[in-house]
Enzyme design. Structure first.
Site, PDB file in Angstrom:
ATOM      1  N   ARG A  72      -9.577  83.962  24.392  1.00  0.00           N
ATOM      2  CA  ARG A  72     -10.448  83.645  25.533  1.00  0.00           C
ATOM      3  C   ARG A  72      -9.740  83.738  26.894  1.00  0.00           C
ATOM      4  O   ARG A  72      -9.964  82.906  27.780  1.00  0.00           O
ATOM      5  CB  ARG A  72     -11.090  82.262  25.371  1.00  0.00           C
TER       6      ARG A  72
ATOM      7  N   GLU B 154     -13.292  75.593  27.200  1.00  0.00           N
ATOM      8  CA  GLU B 154     -13.432  77.067  27.216  1.00  0.00           C
ATOM      9  C   GLU B 154     -14.094  77.542  28.503  1.00  0.00           C
ATOM     10  O   GLU B 154     -13.710  78.550  29.070  1.00  0.00           O
ATOM     11  CB  GLU B 154     -14.247  77.569  26.013  1.00  0.00           C
TER      12      GLU B 154
ATOM     13  N   CYS C 146     -20.268  78.112  24.272  1.00  0.00           N
ATOM     14  CA  CYS C 146     -19.376  77.096  23.703  1.00  0.00           C
ATOM     15  C   CYS C 146     -18.562  76.473  24.827  1.00  0.00           C
ATOM     16  O   CYS C 146     -17.993  77.172  25.665  1.00  0.00           O
ATOM     17  CB  CYS C 146     -18.462  77.726  22.665  1.00  0.00           C
TER      18      CYS C 146
HETATM   19  N1  EPU Z   1     -20.663  73.851  12.710  1.00  0.00           N
HETATM   20  C1  EPU Z   1     -21.026  72.567  12.424  1.00  0.00           C
HETATM   21  N2  EPU Z   1     -21.772  71.894  13.350  1.00  0.00           N
HETATM   22  C2  EPU Z   1     -22.146  72.453  14.507  1.00  0.00           C
HETATM   23  C3  EPU Z   1     -21.750  73.761  14.794  1.00  0.00           C
HETATM   24  C4  EPU Z   1     -21.001  74.444  13.869  1.00  0.00           C
HETATM   25  O1  EPU Z   1     -20.702  72.027  11.380  1.00  0.00           O
HETATM   26  O2  EPU Z   1     -22.830  71.766  15.301  1.00  0.00           O
HETATM   27  C5  EPU Z   1     -19.889  74.601  11.722  1.00  0.00           C
HETATM   28  C6  EPU Z   1     -20.628  75.819  11.182  1.00  0.00           C
HETATM   29  O3  EPU Z   1     -21.475  75.496  10.131  1.00  0.00           O
HETATM   30  C7  EPU Z   1     -19.488  76.738  10.779  1.00  0.00           C
HETATM   31  C8  EPU Z   1     -18.379  76.390  11.752  1.00  0.00           C
HETATM   32  O4  EPU Z   1     -18.736  75.145  12.341  1.00  0.00           O
HETATM   33  O5  EPU Z   1     -19.054  76.414   9.488  1.00  0.00           O
HETATM   34  C9  EPU Z   1     -18.220  77.434  12.868  1.00  0.00           C
HETATM   35  O6  EPU Z   1     -19.445  77.540  13.578  1.00  0.00           O
HETATM   36  P1  EPU Z   1     -19.972  78.920  14.170  1.00  0.00           P
HETATM   37  O7  EPU Z   1     -20.084  79.938  13.092  1.00  0.00           O
HETATM   38  O8  EPU Z   1     -21.164  78.624  14.985  1.00  0.00           O
HETATM   39  O9  EPU Z   1     -18.785  79.453  15.074  1.00  0.00           O
HETATM   40  P2  EPU Z   1     -18.024  78.765  16.281  1.00  0.00           P
HETATM   41  O10 EPU Z   1     -16.575  78.865  15.978  1.00  0.00           O
HETATM   42  O11 EPU Z   1     -18.576  77.416  16.586  1.00  0.00           O
HETATM   43  C10 EPU Z   1     -17.711  81.005  17.614  1.00  0.00           C
HETATM   44  C11 EPU Z   1     -17.624  81.260  19.097  1.00  0.00           C
HETATM   45  C12 EPU Z   1     -19.020  81.463  19.643  1.00  0.00           C
HETATM   46  C13 EPU Z   1     -19.715  82.615  18.916  1.00  0.00           C
HETATM   47  C14 EPU Z   1     -19.757  82.266  17.422  1.00  0.00           C
HETATM   48  C15 EPU Z   1     -20.390  83.423  16.658  1.00  0.00           C
HETATM   49  C16 EPU Z   1     -15.751  80.004  20.065  1.00  0.00           C
HETATM   50  C17 EPU Z   1     -15.339  78.763  20.767  1.00  0.00           C
HETATM   51  N3  EPU Z   1     -17.050  80.091  19.752  1.00  0.00           N
HETATM   52  O12 EPU Z   1     -18.395  79.748  17.477  1.00  0.00           O
HETATM   53  O13 EPU Z   1     -18.877  81.844  20.986  1.00  0.00           O
HETATM   54  O14 EPU Z   1     -21.029  82.821  19.405  1.00  0.00           O
HETATM   55  O15 EPU Z   1     -18.404  82.064  16.956  1.00  0.00           O
HETATM   56  O16 EPU Z   1     -20.008  83.515  15.386  1.00  0.00           O
HETATM   57  O17 EPU Z   1     -14.927  80.876  19.826  1.00  0.00           O
HETATM   58  C18 EPU Z   1     -18.848  81.180  23.256  1.00  0.00           C
HETATM   59  O18 EPU Z   1     -17.706  81.642  23.274  1.00  0.00           O
HETATM   60  O19 EPU Z   1     -19.423  80.725  24.256  1.00  0.00           O
HETATM   61  C19 EPU Z   1     -19.529  81.152  21.974  1.00  0.00           C
HETATM   62  C20 EPU Z   1     -20.677  80.545  21.798  1.00  0.00           C
END
Ligand code: EPU
Length: 315
Positions: free
Chosen positions: A182, A310, A239
């Site tokens: 990032r 972030e 995020c």
């Molecule tokens: N999860 C939970 N509770 C929640 C949200 C997520 O338990 O409220 C769990 C999900 O079930 C999953 C894990 O956390 O097992 C990861 O969640 P997710 O797949 O949504 O991925 P993330 O790591 O939270 C990242 C990026 C997002 C991007 C998604 C797409 C970062 C900080 N975030 O989210 O990017 O859209 O992957 O896969 O790297 C952004 O950068 O603004 C952003 C939204």
């Protein structure tokens, strides 16, 4: 806000209707939060942009490039100096040689990432799945190395061209850029001390050729998933925290700490995805910052993990 009269006069004379003064940043950020920018300019031509940047450097006025404002929290006291939005110029997307085995695309910094993804899908080009559903511009997403679990901008960049604070141009190969999770560090020899960040003008991207139908199917599935898992209808900055090292994502930690639905003023931890703070309508930057503090301290108390911000906080 106290922008000099002579400064306002020059901006008005040079940019006419393309400059606004004391412009609420809540109108230019996806969070719909933030106090006024002293001036906000949307240059129409590259020459206008260069003129503006050189003049601002001479006058010692701060300037900040703005993409789609989708990863940003602006404080209530607003932004000093000039916010430069590139949505009037540098928005084209073209393929340099459609017959080459690897596709080389030139995309303007002001083009929306969604437009780039749509272009890639239409032309059967793969490599941008990670960017589907990310609401930024090409320039902004390169600056923050936007991405998801399956990739980030660094994976597809070949080179970028930038405008330096004193008005000269540089082409920078990917090997000269230090991309990290990032973010991006500029090469040390750019001598930026007194002029702020370079402004990204355009990028050359390398994409692979693929089957249009397969790509479209994959894209539809990813978008369906995103829409189910993220609060895409609400005002937010995506995020809010980076994922920490280790197994658990920021969203998981915040969720496990029982913070979904927690609110301060009109800022609320999304019940859909815990790593999003949403603006229910009238949230202020102070509400969001207070809620971020609460989330950070609760997660730290429970799990001894320090969440890092972030979103870019400005003002
Ligand atoms: N999860 C939970 N509770 C929640 C949200 C997520 O338990 O409220 C769990 C999900 O079930 C999953 C894990 O956390 O097992 C990861 O969640 P997710 O797949 O949504 O991925 P993330 O790591 O939270 C990242 C990026 C997002 C991007 C998604 C797409 C970062 C900080 N975030 O989210 O990017 O859209 O992957 O896969 O790297 C952004 O950068 O603004 C952003 C939204």
């Amino acid at each position: 806000m106290t922008m000099d009269r002579a400064v306002r006069a020059w901006l008005t004379k040079t940019f006419g209707g393309d400059v606004r003064f004391d412009e609420p940043m809540s109108r230019h950020t996806s969070f719909r939060v933030g106090g006024p920018a002293e001036a906000l300019v949307r240059p129409r031509e590259k020459d206008d942009l260069v003129r503006l940047v050189c003049w601002a450097a001479e006058q010692g006025i701060a300037r900040m490039p703005l993409g789609a404002g989708s990863n940003m929290l602006v404080r209530e006291n607003g932004i000093k100096g000039i916010v430069i939005v590139l949505d009037n110029c540098h928005t084209s997307i073209i393929e340099n040689d459609p017959t080459s085995a690897v596709a080389c695309i030139t995309a303007g910094a002001g083009a929306k990432l969604a437009a780039l993804c749509a272009y890639a899908l239409k032309n059967g080009l793969k490599g941008l799945n990670f960017a589907l559903g990310i609401p930024g511009t090409v320039g902004g997403s390169i600056r923050v190395n936007a991405g998801a679990r399956n990739g980030s901008m660094a994976d597809v960049i070949d080179s970028i061209s930038v405008l330096l604070p004193q008005g000269s141009f540089r082409d920078l190969k990917k090997s000269a850029l230090d991309f990290y999770y990032r973010g991006l560090d500029w090469p040390k020899d750019l001598a930026l001390e007194d002029g702020g960040d370079p402004i990204i003008l355009e990028a050359a991207l390398r994409l692979q050729r693929g089957d249009k139908r397969d790509l479209k199917k994959q894209a539809e599935q990813i978008m369906r998933q995103r829409k189910a898992q993220q609060p895409w209808r609400d005002a937010s900055a995506g995020c809010i925290f980076k994922n920490p090292e280790g197994e658990q994502s920021a969203g998981q930690l915040i969720d496990m700490a029982g913070l979904k639905g927690k609110s301060i003023g009109d800022a609320e931890v999304s019940s859909c995805h815990a790593n999003f703070i949403i603006n229910r309508g009238q949230a202020t930057a102070d509400d969001v910052l207070a809620l971020m503090d609460l989330v950070r301290s609760t997660v730290f108390q429970r799990y001894q993990i320090q969440l890092e911000t972030e979103v870019k906080i400005v003002g």
